[in-house]
Write a protein that holds these residues in place. Structure first.
Motif, PDB file in Angstrom:
ATOM      1  N   THR A 188       0.817  -1.211   0.000  1.00 49.12           N
ATOM      2  CA  THR A 188       0.000   0.000   0.000  1.00 49.12           C
ATOM      3  C   THR A 188       0.849   1.259   0.000  1.00 49.12           C
ATOM      4  O   THR A 188       0.442   2.289  -0.540  1.00 49.12           O
ATOM      5  N   ASN A 189       2.023   1.186   0.637  1.00 49.73           N
ATOM      6  CA  ASN A 189       2.938   2.325   0.720  1.00 49.73           C
ATOM      7  C   ASN A 189       2.231   3.542   1.316  1.00 49.73           C
ATOM      8  O   ASN A 189       2.433   4.672   0.883  1.00 49.73           O
ATOM      9  N   CYS A 190       1.404   3.281   2.317  1.00 52.03           N
ATOM     10  CA  CYS A 190       0.573   4.344   2.887  1.00 52.03           C
ATOM     11  C   CYS A 190       0.536   4.219   4.409  1.00 52.03           C
ATOM     12  O   CYS A 190       0.146   3.174   4.939  1.00 52.03           O
ATOM     13  N   VAL A 191       0.929   5.272   5.096  1.00 52.02           N
ATOM     14  CA  VAL A 191       0.935   5.279   6.563  1.00 52.02           C
ATOM     15  C   VAL A 191      -0.485   5.238   7.109  1.00 52.02           C
ATOM     16  O   VAL A 191      -0.782   4.521   8.062  1.00 52.02           O
ATOM     17  N   GLY A 192      -1.386   6.003   6.488  1.00 53.80           N
ATOM     18  CA  GLY A 192      -2.767   6.039   6.964  1.00 53.80           C
ATOM     19  C   GLY A 192      -3.460   4.701   6.850  1.00 53.80           C
ATOM     20  O   GLY A 192      -4.218   4.302   7.738  1.00 53.80           O
TER      21      GLY A 192
END
Length: 281
Positions: A188-192
């Motif tokens: 996802t490469n997404c912190v959220g």
């Protein structure tokens, strides 16, 4: 006249025939052998990949999922899609990631966490969870059992991991799962999405359904993570994971630097919407 031949060796030790010369190459020592690298037991390879920043490269994990892995992935993906009501035609881990991306774009962070809890309830039968909670109350054995179980049966979801020791109530226990590089975070490469679709709902689900507190501690620098069984997570306002800005190459939206993307992550990470965005390199 007699001819007498005297040996050249005049020492006390009788002469012996010299050994036959052999090819030195046959007796040369081997110091190293170049072979093709073998895969690890999880079937994970890594390859270098260039991002859109010049001069920078990163390693991307390549998974070879078994039939059991694919069955588990598709089952969880279908559960998430059923909970959100957002269907996609992708299969395997790509379908699971797409379902997570759709949820992050459609719903706010509170609703995202609730939907993942619903999906987990759909994925795992409630009688099994109740039985585990009854038979395995919190103890050293249960904490270590949960850690070992995770490393054996959830590699398809989180990636290669191993059990590590930590100090619990003044003594050492093998109650920590160290994830070398989280598969979900990498994809996802997404912190959220990590905090709202994995960390918070997973902690809540394990505590409520199995009676086991667990603290998930992601490292957004190297994408590793630790699951500490038996440890309650800090409140969101004191958890460092919720003060982490997102990656520049976040996959939550097609264009990571769009205003809606910046606003979404400010809202998801409890930021001040009037403060300037601070994105990770």
């Amino acid at each position: 006249m007699e001819a007498i031949i005297f040996p050249q060796n005049r020492g006390p030790i009788p002469s012996q025939p010299l050994p036959r010369q052999t090819n030195r190459l046959n007796k040369s020592r081997i110091f190293a052998v170049l072979t093709k690298p073998t895969e690890n037991i999880s079937g994970v390879k890594e390859k270098k990949s260039s991002d859109n920043l010049p001069g920078l490269t990163s390693k991307i994990s390549i998974y070879k999922d078994s039939w059991f892995d694919q069955l588990a992935i598709n089952h969880l993906s279908q559960s998430v899609q059923a909970a959100t009501g957002l269907k996609n035609d992708k299969c395997g881990y790509e379908g699971l990631v797409q379902a997570a991306v759709d949820a992050s774009q459609k719903f706010n962070m509170i609703h995202q966490r609730e939907l993942v809890l619903q999906a987990l309830d759909k994925a795992i039968p409630r009688p099994i969870l109740d039985l585990i909670k009854t038979l395995l109350p919190q103890s050293r054995f249960t904490r270590e059992y949960f850690a070992a179980f995770t490393t054996l049966f959830f590699v398809w979801l989180i990636g290669p991991c191993q059990v590590r020791e930590s100090e619990f109530n003044g003594r050492k226990e093998k109650n920590v799962v160290h994830i070398k590089k989280c598969r979900f975070l990498e994809e996802t490469n997404c912190v959220g999405m990590c905090t709202n679709l994995c960390k918070v709902p997973t902690q809540t689900f394990i505590k409520q359904s199995l009676g086991m507190p667990v603290n998930m501690v992601p490292n957004f620098d190297d994408m590793s993570c630790e699951m500490v069984f038996g440890q309650d997570p800090p409140i969101p306002t004191e958890d460092p994971a919720f003060r982490q800005p997102c990656y520049k190459l976040c996959n939550a939206l097609p264009h990571p630097f769009s205003p809606s993307h910046t606003h979404m992550h400010m809202h998801a990470q409890n930021r001040n919407p009037h403060s300037p965005p601070n994105l990770v390199d």
